[in-house]
Scaffold this active site. Structure first.
Site, PDB file in Angstrom:
ATOM      1  N   GLU A 166       0.785  -1.235   0.000  1.00 39.37           N
ATOM      2  CA  GLU A 166       0.000   0.000   0.000  1.00 39.37           C
ATOM      3  C   GLU A 166       0.817   1.286   0.000  1.00 39.37           C
ATOM      4  O   GLU A 166       0.814   2.040   0.983  1.00 39.37           O
ATOM      5  CB  GLU A 166      -0.941   0.015   1.209  1.00 39.37           C
ATOM      6  CG  GLU A 166      -1.880  -1.154   1.257  1.00 39.37           C
ATOM      7  CD  GLU A 166      -2.925  -1.020   2.365  1.00 39.37           C
ATOM      8  OE1 GLU A 166      -2.927  -0.005   3.084  1.00 39.37           O
ATOM      9  OE2 GLU A 166      -3.754  -1.931   2.492  1.00 39.37           O
ATOM     10  N   GLU A 349      -5.214  -8.816   1.267  1.00 46.97           N
ATOM     11  CA  GLU A 349      -5.845  -8.493   2.554  1.00 46.97           C
ATOM     12  C   GLU A 349      -7.335  -8.267   2.366  1.00 46.97           C
ATOM     13  O   GLU A 349      -7.755  -7.599   1.412  1.00 46.97           O
ATOM     14  CB  GLU A 349      -5.296  -7.190   3.163  1.00 46.97           C
ATOM     15  CG  GLU A 349      -3.930  -7.281   3.761  1.00 46.97           C
ATOM     16  CD  GLU A 349      -3.434  -5.948   4.291  1.00 46.97           C
ATOM     17  OE1 GLU A 349      -4.251  -5.118   4.732  1.00 46.97           O
ATOM     18  OE2 GLU A 349      -2.211  -5.747   4.254  1.00 46.97           O
TER      19      GLU A 349
HETATM   20  C1  GCO Z   1      -3.624  -1.696   5.726  1.00 47.23           C
HETATM   21  C2  GCO Z   1      -2.482  -2.504   6.182  1.00 47.23           C
HETATM   22  C3  GCO Z   1      -2.731  -3.321   7.408  1.00 47.23           C
HETATM   23  C4  GCO Z   1      -3.848  -2.890   8.293  1.00 47.23           C
HETATM   24  C5  GCO Z   1      -5.164  -3.409   7.804  1.00 47.23           C
HETATM   25  C6  GCO Z   1      -6.339  -2.974   8.637  1.00 47.23           C
HETATM   26  O1  GCO Z   1      -4.286  -2.084   4.784  1.00 47.23           O
HETATM   27  O2  GCO Z   1      -3.870  -0.628   6.282  1.00 47.23           O
HETATM   28  O3  GCO Z   1      -2.008  -3.282   5.176  1.00 47.23           O
HETATM   29  O4  GCO Z   1      -1.496  -3.205   8.040  1.00 47.23           O
HETATM   30  O5  GCO Z   1      -3.656  -3.333   9.582  1.00 47.23           O
HETATM   31  O6  GCO Z   1      -5.397  -2.969   6.525  1.00 47.23           O
HETATM   32  O7  GCO Z   1      -6.474  -1.594   8.628  1.00 47.23           O
END
Ligand code: GCO
Length: 438
Positions: A166, A349
């Site tokens: 990200e 994710e």
């Molecule tokens: C993000 C990160 C994670 C977070 C998850 C929840 O997407 O912000 O990759 O580290 O913990 O997304 O917010």
């Protein structure tokens, strides 16, 4: 009811974590500080001033954590390397740090779990930050050297690599909105850091091709479904612009070697400089995009905002993060990504935070089971619609340090009692175990 056997044979199910969020052992075995250590130790930056000093103590408990994944029956595990653990000053090697990842990888392989490694999930060595961090163009070469070292060390066993997690968060949350380390608030800096992140990515991909001949490498972006928050035509217009600001801005350069023109124009009109060099490096061919998907985002036209928009509240049920639950957005974005970039995709994710509590030794997170089931269904629909989705990683294996929110948000399928470091499988983990056998 959805079953595992509905998915393609090689489709992998895993969980995801990130080093600073779970490892702890912040001062151990020669690890250096990262920007997140420094940021979280500054008063007022995180919920209750919480830090990742101890987190889930995964550094010491990794064997137990791997065993849990094995018991659930997971195929794969996505974790990140702490750059300052293997290179405390950003460039010199700390053998004890690399030993940890060697042990972790071996433990995973022995358990039959495929490792997916992210090189950068936001914990930049503080020593490099002091040299300008992501604002310094040299950072790309430091990252290349770090990546090359990791490919050499783990590439014989790790075949799935993600350069950055990200870059939108690293640049926009870190350098423009000030919510993440290093906490700056300057849009011009966010544009420079984005570009240096993408350059770093490109150099790492270049090195990957030389070092790991039989693996795959990709980039993970947060993918936001942007929708207009009211019916004014201006709001439709800004929704389409914001989609390009947050999504295409981080994908287009990697595939097409250019930023979306409309956004370059918007920034330039505001007197901002958009860096336009090194696109041939940035667009070194990759093998997949990682998709982090959580929610949709509503935007409305706002004449008082410099970029012409503000965020709006939607009326769908929300998670503990205040994010709307919107599985359809995952389907839509998978289809959009396929049509625009034609690359294989992994959902790196997806998950939900909720008010989990232990009652009689159990955590009944029925809402999480529902969330996962609905999103699994959308992934399947996307596959049926011809999108090449190869895997799905739940965020997260266990409750952990949720950045500015500290430990107040629980995303895990495994509950962590932070006083005792006891791990308790939530109902969602039990459900997943059944699902993976189905
Ligand atoms: C993000 C990160 C994670 C977070 C998850 C929840 O997407 O912000 O990759 O580290 O913990 O997304 O917010």
């Amino acid at each position: 009811m959805i079953r595992r056997s509905d998915f393609p044979k090689n489709f992998c199910f895993g969980t995801a974590t990130a080093s600073y969020q779970i490892e702890g052992a912040a001062d151990e075995d020669g690890r250096g500080p990262s920007i997140w250590d420094v940021f979280s130790h500054m008063p007022g930056k995180t919920f209750n001033d919480e830090t990742g000093d101890i987190a889930c103590d995964h550094y010491h408990r990794y064997k137990e954590d791997v065993q849990i994944m094995k018991d659930i029956g997971l195929d794969a595990y996505r974790f990140s390397i702490s750059w300052p653990r293997v290179m405390p000053d950003g460039k010199s090697i700390n053998q004890k740090g690399i030993d940890f990842y060697n042990r972790l990888v071996d433990e995973l392989l022995e358990a039959g779990i495929t490792p997916f490694v992210t090189l950068y999930h936001w914990d930049l060595p503080y020593a490099l930050h002091e040299k300008g961090g992501w604002l310094n163009p040299d950072i790309a070469m430091y990252f290349r050297a770090y990546a090359t070292f990791m490919f050499d060390e783990l590439g014989d066993r790790v075949k799935h690599w993600i350069t950055l997690n990200e870059p939108w968060c690293s640049s926009f949350l870190g350098y423009f909105m000030g919510e993440h380390a290093p906490g700056h608030q300057n849009l011009q800096e966010a544009l420079i850091t984005t570009h240096n992140l993408l350059r770093a990515h490109g150099y790492a991909v270049q090195s990957f091709r030389e070092e790991v001949k039989d693996g795959e490498v990709g980039l993970t972006n947060v993918v936001m479904k942007i929708e207009p928050g009211d019916s004014r035509p201006e709001s439709f217009f800004v929704a389409s612009l914001v989609d390009k600001i947050v999504n295409a801005w981080f994908h287009d350069p990697v595939i097409f070697g250019s930023y979306p023109e409309e956004v370059v124009k918007t920034y330039s009109e505001k007197g901002l400089q958009v860096p336009l060099d090194d696109f041939s490096i940035i667009s070194n061919p990759i093998d997949f995009f990682g998709v982090n998907y959580y929610t949709r985002t509503l935007v409305v036209y706002d004449e008082n905002d410099p970029l012409g928009f503000s965020y709006a509240q939607g009326d769908l049920p929300k998670t503990d993060m205040g994010w709307e639950i919107y599985p359809q957005g995952l389907f839509d974005m998978l289809v959009n990504l396929k049509e625009r970039y034609r690359l294989p995709l992994y959902i790196t994710e997806n998950g939900i935070a909720g008010p989990d509590k232990v009652e009689n030794g159990r955590v009944s997170d029925t809402y999480r089971i529902e969330y996962l089931e609905k999103h699994f269904e959308k992934v399947l629909e996307a596959i049926e619609a011809g999108v090449d989705v190869r895997g799905y990683f739940i965020w997260s294996l266990m409750d952990n340090f949720e950045w500015a929110h500290g430990y107040s948000k629980r995303f895990g399928i495994v509950y962590i009692d932070y006083n005792t470091q006891k791990r308790i499988l939530k109902d969602s983990a039990m459900w997943l175990k059944e699902f993976l056998r189905s």
